[in-house]
Design an enzyme around this catalytic site. Structure first.
Site, PDB file in Angstrom:
ATOM      1  N   ASP A 191       3.392  -4.380  -8.172  1.00 14.14           N
ATOM      2  CA  ASP A 191       2.845  -3.157  -7.584  1.00 14.14           C
ATOM      3  C   ASP A 191       3.454  -1.908  -8.208  1.00 14.14           C
ATOM      4  O   ASP A 191       3.017  -0.791  -7.918  1.00 14.14           O
ATOM      5  CB  ASP A 191       3.055  -3.130  -6.061  1.00 14.14           C
ATOM      6  CG  ASP A 191       4.525  -3.260  -5.678  1.00 14.14           C
ATOM      7  OD1 ASP A 191       5.127  -4.288  -6.022  1.00 14.14           O
ATOM      8  OD2 ASP A 191       5.065  -2.334  -5.043  1.00 14.14           O
ATOM      9  N   ARG A 250       4.316  13.773  -8.336  1.00 19.59           N
ATOM     10  CA  ARG A 250       4.348  13.252  -9.706  1.00 19.59           C
ATOM     11  C   ARG A 250       2.976  13.392 -10.350  1.00 19.59           C
ATOM     12  O   ARG A 250       1.937  13.301  -9.689  1.00 19.59           O
ATOM     13  CB  ARG A 250       4.820  11.804  -9.727  1.00 19.59           C
ATOM     14  CG  ARG A 250       3.867  10.817  -9.127  1.00 19.59           C
ATOM     15  CD  ARG A 250       4.204   9.372  -9.532  1.00 19.59           C
ATOM     16  NE  ARG A 250       5.438   8.889  -8.947  1.00 19.59           N
ATOM     17  CZ  ARG A 250       5.499   8.100  -7.883  1.00 19.59           C
ATOM     18  NH1 ARG A 250       4.385   7.732  -7.263  1.00 19.59           N
ATOM     19  NH2 ARG A 250       6.639   7.674  -7.424  1.00 19.59           N
ATOM     20  N   ASP A 309       7.497   5.416 -10.440  1.00 21.34           N
ATOM     21  CA  ASP A 309       8.087   4.950  -9.188  1.00 21.34           C
ATOM     22  C   ASP A 309       9.536   4.518  -9.384  1.00 21.34           C
ATOM     23  O   ASP A 309       9.855   3.339  -9.444  1.00 21.34           O
ATOM     24  CB  ASP A 309       7.256   3.826  -8.575  1.00 21.34           C
ATOM     25  CG  ASP A 309       7.517   3.710  -7.066  1.00 21.34           C
ATOM     26  OD1 ASP A 309       8.168   4.610  -6.514  1.00 21.34           O
ATOM     27  OD2 ASP A 309       7.066   2.731  -6.456  1.00 21.34           O
ATOM     28  N   ARG A 316       4.590   5.837   1.745  1.00 23.99           N
ATOM     29  CA  ARG A 316       5.192   7.167   1.897  1.00 23.99           C
ATOM     30  C   ARG A 316       4.665   8.112   0.824  1.00 23.99           C
ATOM     31  O   ARG A 316       5.351   9.026   0.380  1.00 23.99           O
ATOM     32  CB  ARG A 316       6.716   7.089   1.847  1.00 23.99           C
ATOM     33  CG  ARG A 316       7.308   6.463   0.607  1.00 23.99           C
ATOM     34  CD  ARG A 316       8.809   6.652   0.604  1.00 23.99           C
ATOM     35  NE  ARG A 316       9.439   5.975  -0.513  1.00 23.99           N
ATOM     36  CZ  ARG A 316      10.710   6.164  -0.867  1.00 23.99           C
ATOM     37  NH1 ARG A 316      11.450   7.023  -0.199  1.00 23.99           N
ATOM     38  NH2 ARG A 316      11.233   5.506  -1.878  1.00 23.99           N
ATOM     39  N   ARG A 363      -2.689   0.092  -9.992  1.00 24.87           N
ATOM     40  CA  ARG A 363      -1.620  -0.841 -10.316  1.00 24.87           C
ATOM     41  C   ARG A 363      -2.181  -2.251 -10.529  1.00 24.87           C
ATOM     42  O   ARG A 363      -3.294  -2.561 -10.105  1.00 24.87           O
ATOM     43  CB  ARG A 363      -0.598  -0.890  -9.172  1.00 24.87           C
ATOM     44  CG  ARG A 363      -0.155   0.472  -8.678  1.00 24.87           C
ATOM     45  CD  ARG A 363       0.244   0.420  -7.207  1.00 24.87           C
ATOM     46  NE  ARG A 363       0.461   1.768  -6.654  1.00 24.87           N
ATOM     47  CZ  ARG A 363       1.646   2.307  -6.417  1.00 24.87           C
ATOM     48  NH1 ARG A 363       2.728   1.610  -6.644  1.00 24.87           N
ATOM     49  NH2 ARG A 363       1.748   3.526  -5.940  1.00 24.87           N
ATOM     50  N   GLY A 403       0.848  -1.177   0.000  1.00 23.71           N
ATOM     51  CA  GLY A 403       0.000   0.000   0.000  1.00 23.71           C
ATOM     52  C   GLY A 403       0.886   1.229   0.000  1.00 23.71           C
ATOM     53  O   GLY A 403       2.110   1.144   0.140  1.00 23.71           O
ATOM     54  N   LYS A 446       5.533  11.388  -3.145  1.00 24.11           N
ATOM     55  CA  LYS A 446       6.570  10.487  -2.651  1.00 24.11           C
ATOM     56  C   LYS A 446       7.305  11.242  -1.551  1.00 24.11           C
ATOM     57  O   LYS A 446       7.819  12.344  -1.793  1.00 24.11           O
ATOM     58  CB  LYS A 446       7.520  10.110  -3.789  1.00 24.11           C
ATOM     59  CG  LYS A 446       8.461   8.949  -3.494  1.00 24.11           C
ATOM     60  CD  LYS A 446       9.205   8.574  -4.779  1.00 24.11           C
ATOM     61  CE  LYS A 446      10.078   7.345  -4.589  1.00 24.11           C
ATOM     62  NZ  LYS A 446      10.760   6.971  -5.857  1.00 24.11           N
TER      63      LYS A 446
END
Length: 453
Positions: A253, A180, A263, A94, A187, A91, A114
């Protein structure tokens, strides 16, 4: 004729899913917020480029809600396979999603973070991001965008004034929060969680949300969704290869259902066409090595098919999944021809050229960026001897898709190898000097303009 400014068009479609898909969270209260990077080019595409620096910092450092969209941040729930081991304790640990809006193409976009603080999924982590990690993500996303890879965009980086302890870089180190811009944070692992919990109603709801909002399809057909994801992820894998990019952590993920890369933890651009080249020091088996990325992404998409098996028959799902390879091949051909700067001819001839190019790159050890710079437009210099003879002969019959009149072609190729990443970071760490980073972003964008259609 000047382009009309993009109007800010807020959305809150995420709320349609209901609270079983996410957890409301609060952002961290940072000691300070020092704006380090704002991507006005990306912001212009969602109508936010007119924000003052003070407004920007309030929204993207203090997370004051943007008007008309989500009233509070949400940490998304998901599971996933990490290096092929299933983990049900994942999950957003951060980060969170805190706004949605339409871009200048009409797509539903998410603003996600992030380093924005702890959530219920932080698993004893501090929920923070190092400033160096933020700088690295700026460099990755800018370079990939220029090289025609579908990617998230780094919208903002704000230094937050905390000293962080990390085991993989000198500590204490500086902290930051990154924002971002993504075409969805849904996902493959989002579907895996629902399948794990045997939540068929939730699976159907997420399928419908994804098809309607991310693919503009009036459908709730899970087979249709898988077919679309297969096509998008095959394109992503192909463009990684043409860019010479290694993501490093292609866990399920970390694969979103729009086929958009995001990511960025450990990543590298391969210096040469070495299929065994890896980005993550902990990838001891080379599972996500450069040459294995198409296989890795296909495996992840297989996990989506497994999850959807709870609400669809297996035969049509298998049939859709089996199209990954047949879709990948023309995508990688197209991606390499694009980087060569030539127009496609016919499938057989194009495939032969691409295969000859890959063989020569692999056996010669010539740098990937050097070769594509020299060969752009189809005229490979005579300094390229064996094993380049077949490539030069094949390129001679191709029409350039774009000339070499742009000033970029009078210089040297723009690369992003690990030594340069470290060289860009060093003056920031030592003297708070951002000159090299800003210059590199400008150089990357010049390259992107030279390569663009």
């Amino acid at each position: 004729m000047p382009t009309r400014p993009q109007v800010y068009r807020p959305e809150a479609k995420l709320l349609d899913l209901g609270d079983g898909f996410f957890d409301p969270v609060a952002p961290a209260d940072f000691p300070e917020t020092r704006l380090r990077f704002r991507n006005d080019r990306a912001a212009a595409q969602i109508g936010l480029d007119t924000l003052t620096d003070d407004e920007w910092t309030r929204h993207f450092g203090r997370f004051e809600p943007l008007p008309g969209t989500l009233a509070q941040p949400f940490a998304l729930r998901y599971h996933g396979h990490q290096f092929r081991n299933y983990n049900p304790d994942l999950g957003d640990g951060r980060g969170f999603t805190f706004a949605q809006m339409r871009d200048d193409r009409g797509r539903l976009m998410d603003l996600g973070t992030k380093g924005s603080g702890q959530t219920p999924w932080s698993r004893a982590g501090d929920g923070r991001l190092t400033l160096k990690g933020g700088v690295r993500e700026i460099l990755a996303t800018e370079m990939l965008e220029a090289l025609n890879v579908p990617t998230s965009r780094t919208l903002s980086l704000i230094e937050t004034g905390e000293q962080l302890q990390r085991g993989d870089e000198p500590s204490p180190t500086r902290s930051a929060v990154l924002v971002r811009l993504n075409h969805s944070h849904v996902r493959i692992g989002s579907f895996q969680r629902l399948a794990y919990e045997r939540d068929e109603a939730g699976l159907r709801k997420l399928v419908g949300y994804t098809l309607r909002n991310l693919y503009d399809k009036d459908s709730e057909d899970p087979v249709r969704l898988l077919d679309l994801v297969v096509g998008r992820t095959a394109r992503l894998a192909a463009r990684y290869m043409a860019a010479g990019f290694v993501h490093g952590v292609l866990n399920s993920d970390n694969i979103n259902v729009t086929g958009e890369s995001f990511d960025y933890g450990p990543w590298r651009f391969a210096p040469t066409w070495d299929p065994a080249f890896t980005a993550a020091y902990f990838d001891h088996q080379g599972l996500y090595a450069f040459g294995r990325q198409p296989e890795a992404i296909h495996w992840d998409v297989m996990q989506l098919a497994v999850a959807l098996r709870q609400i669809a028959d297996s035969d049509p799902l298998v049939a859709a999944l089996d199209q990954f390879g047949p879709r990948y091949q023309p995508e990688v051909t197209q991606a390499i021809l694009w980087r060569l700067g030539v127009r496609p001819r016919d499938p057989d001839t194009d495939r032969d050229l691409v295969q000859a190019t890959e063989r020569a790159l692999r056996t010669s050890g010539v740098g990937i960026d050097r070769f594509f710079f020299d060969a752009f437009g189809g005229n490979l210099p005579g300094t390229y001897a064996e094993p380049w003879t077949d490539v030069r002969a094949a390129l001679a019959s191709y029409e350039p898709r774009k000339g070499r009149s742009h000033a970029y072609w009078s210089g040297e190729p723009c690369s992003m190898l690990i030594d340069e990443v470290e060289a860009i970071w060093a003056p920031i760490a030592e003297h708070d000097d951002w000159t090299l980073l800003n210059a590199k972003v400008a150089a990357i964008r010049i390259m992107g303009d030279a390569l663009a259609e």
